[in-house]
Write a protein that holds these residues in place. Sequence first.
Motif, short mmCIF file in Angstrom:
data_model
loop_
_atom_site.label_atom_id
_atom_site.label_comp_id
_atom_site.label_asym_id
_atom_site.label_seq_id
_atom_site.Cartn_x
_atom_site.Cartn_y
_atom_site.Cartn_z
N LEU A 143 -14.15 -20.93 5.13
CA LEU A 143 -14.86 -19.81 4.50
C LEU A 143 -15.84 -19.15 5.46
CD1 LEU A 143 -15.53 -21.24 0.92
CD2 LEU A 143 -13.69 -19.73 1.69
N LYS A 144 -16.43 -19.92 6.35
CA LYS A 144 -17.36 -19.36 7.34
C LYS A 144 -16.66 -18.34 8.22
CE LYS A 144 -20.43 -20.68 11.16
NZ LYS A 144 -20.95 -21.81 11.99
N ALA A 147 -16.05 -15.16 6.28
CA ALA A 147 -17.28 -14.38 6.14
C ALA A 147 -17.53 -13.55 7.39
CB ALA A 147 -18.46 -15.31 5.86
N GLU A 148 -17.27 -14.14 8.55
CA GLU A 148 -17.43 -13.39 9.81
C GLU A 148 -16.42 -12.25 9.88
OE1 GLU A 148 -16.90 -16.42 12.71
OE2 GLU A 148 -18.85 -17.36 12.36
N GLU A 150 -15.14 -10.62 7.32
CA GLU A 150 -15.57 -9.57 6.39
C GLU A 150 -16.73 -8.76 6.97
OE1 GLU A 150 -15.96 -7.17 3.00
OE2 GLU A 150 -14.30 -8.38 3.80
N ARG A 151 -17.67 -9.42 7.62
CA ARG A 151 -18.79 -8.68 8.23
C ARG A 151 -18.30 -7.73 9.32
NH1 ARG A 151 -21.58 -13.61 7.57
NH2 ARG A 151 -21.03 -14.27 9.68
N TRP A 189 -9.04 -12.45 0.83
CA TRP A 189 -10.11 -13.25 1.45
C TRP A 189 -11.46 -13.01 0.76
CZ3 TRP A 189 -8.94 -9.76 6.02
CH2 TRP A 189 -9.97 -8.87 6.31
N GLN A 190 -11.66 -11.81 0.21
CA GLN A 190 -12.90 -11.57 -0.53
C GLN A 190 -12.98 -12.47 -1.77
OE1 GLN A 190 -12.63 -7.33 -1.16
NE2 GLN A 190 -14.02 -6.88 0.55
N LEU A 193 -13.97 -15.88 -0.74
CA LEU A 193 -15.41 -15.95 -0.43
C LEU A 193 -16.26 -16.00 -1.70
CD1 LEU A 193 -15.60 -13.39 2.53
CD2 LEU A 193 -16.01 -15.86 2.66
N GLU A 194 -15.78 -15.37 -2.76
CA GLU A 194 -16.55 -15.33 -4.01
C GLU A 194 -16.39 -16.59 -4.84
OE1 GLU A 194 -15.07 -11.86 -5.89
OE2 GLU A 194 -16.01 -10.47 -4.47
N LYS A 196 -17.11 -20.00 -5.47
CA LYS A 196 -18.04 -21.06 -5.08
C LYS A 196 -17.45 -22.45 -5.31
CE LYS A 196 -21.19 -18.13 -3.92
NZ LYS A 196 -21.49 -17.90 -2.49
N GLU A 199 -15.57 -23.60 -2.39
CA GLU A 199 -16.40 -24.05 -1.27
C GLU A 199 -16.71 -25.54 -1.39
OE1 GLU A 199 -20.54 -22.76 1.01
OE2 GLU A 199 -19.91 -21.76 -0.84
#
Length: 520
Positions: A143-144, A147-148, A150-151, A189-190, A193-194, A196, A199
Amino acid sequence: MLGRTRTLTGRCRFELQQCRSLSSSLPPSELSRLHYPAGSGSRKYRSGQEAEQMSLAQINRILKANEYSRTFPRGPASHGVLGFHSNMLPSNHPGEDRRSSATCLPGCGGVQFGVFDGHAGSACALAVSQRLFYYIAIATLPLKTLAELERAVEEERAVPPLLEWHKHPQDHSCPDGGAISFQSLRNYWQERLEDKEEEEEEEEEEDSAKVTSALVSAFRRLDYDLSVEAQVHLSMSSPRRMSHPGEAFSLSSPLRAALSGCTACVAHVSNGVLHVANLGDSRAVLGIQEPNGHWSAVSLTNDHNAQNPDELQRILGEHPSSERRTVVRHDRLLGLLLPFRAFGDVRFKWSAEMLSRVYETRPDILSAVSEAARVLPPHYLTPPYLSAQPEVTRHRIRPVDKFLVLATDGLWELMHRQTVVRLVGEQLTGLQQQRPIFPGTGVTLGSLQRLLLERRGRVLSVLEDQNAATHLLRHALGDDGYGAVAPNRLSKMLSLPPELARRYRDDITITVIHLNEPNH
């Protein structure tokens, strides 16, 4: 789309590079229990018209037109894969099979291989071969890392590629559709990330369990996206909005991909562990070299069709008992479709109301699909009837595991798995340098002559083909019944016109993945 050939920047300005819970994960001890029907043997060629026999050069030009091979450098980056050989021989015109191979670049990585057998056209197989590996990459990434990613997209920075493709120069590419494909992938992928809960599960799961669940998730999500994209495209592409009649039904059209279908057999190798995800009736067979040098074949997949009793009971159990006589008729789903699991084929998945609306309001679409797809399937009462959930097998690679053969059903209809493994094994060990024959008691002159002819044929074919997939194609089409290749039979099979070739064989796609050096 996030391919290695170049760096991609800008919001949604991505090209689709080289466009083309619940599953069972079986340990090696259970591999022998997998259901695997025997091959049907070679089909006999019959024709009232004798064509002029091809020359060896003409035969090789056809057999080797689509062959491809790659050797990986030794080290952790190869994940235990030495390299692979691949080839395709179409029967349909145009061919409906597709293949893919790629290395996952970020995170833990891995190497992926797949064969895809299309039906009712090639559009679905083309879309899946181009997109599935991206979904698997997204499903396996931490997930990390997502997140990168997506940013980077939000800030319109350069995005590192997810895959390095290994492909034949003539493998099909997609002219358009990249923006839709990318947005669907980004949504995937969003959502990861949402989530939890995911995770927390990610921290607890072992790596092998993560890969299994990721493969199942990727298959199911891509099939879902193909369906949703087709519905959106359907609502936005009324005949009045189209600039010309064929616009809504180009080869890359979401509708075309969803109305056609394909099976898939995918191998994922990471850190010496092999996962095979199968959907339909393509197969994965492991080639094992015993200590005495003999070769044996181990099936890593089940056929998802009526010949598999467990699969037949699964499909019957998912529908009311009142449909027991109609769900499977003549060994086909609703009397129409041979595989019981596949991508696409929304006419076995959408509601009857939605399909009826398509049939009634979009004659422009119906004119471009096969006649069988223009009406509701018979006894269409409790959809969905078709599943896109793969069956996943896990296997830790051992020193005796020398190679893995992925192939569409066109190969298995002509050759038994043991014959396939023996041929590849003999080619790899270089049987052109054979031990001398010492006739035993009772050996007749005729049987000795057959042995010598068989050996001569093997020597010639081993010397002819450096590519193991091409070697299999040559024997599948030209086998003389004694393990050698009969040039006249091979010539006849390759000379068949497209309208006749399909009666004798299917499209054949083969990828041979080399795992360990064979013992000489």
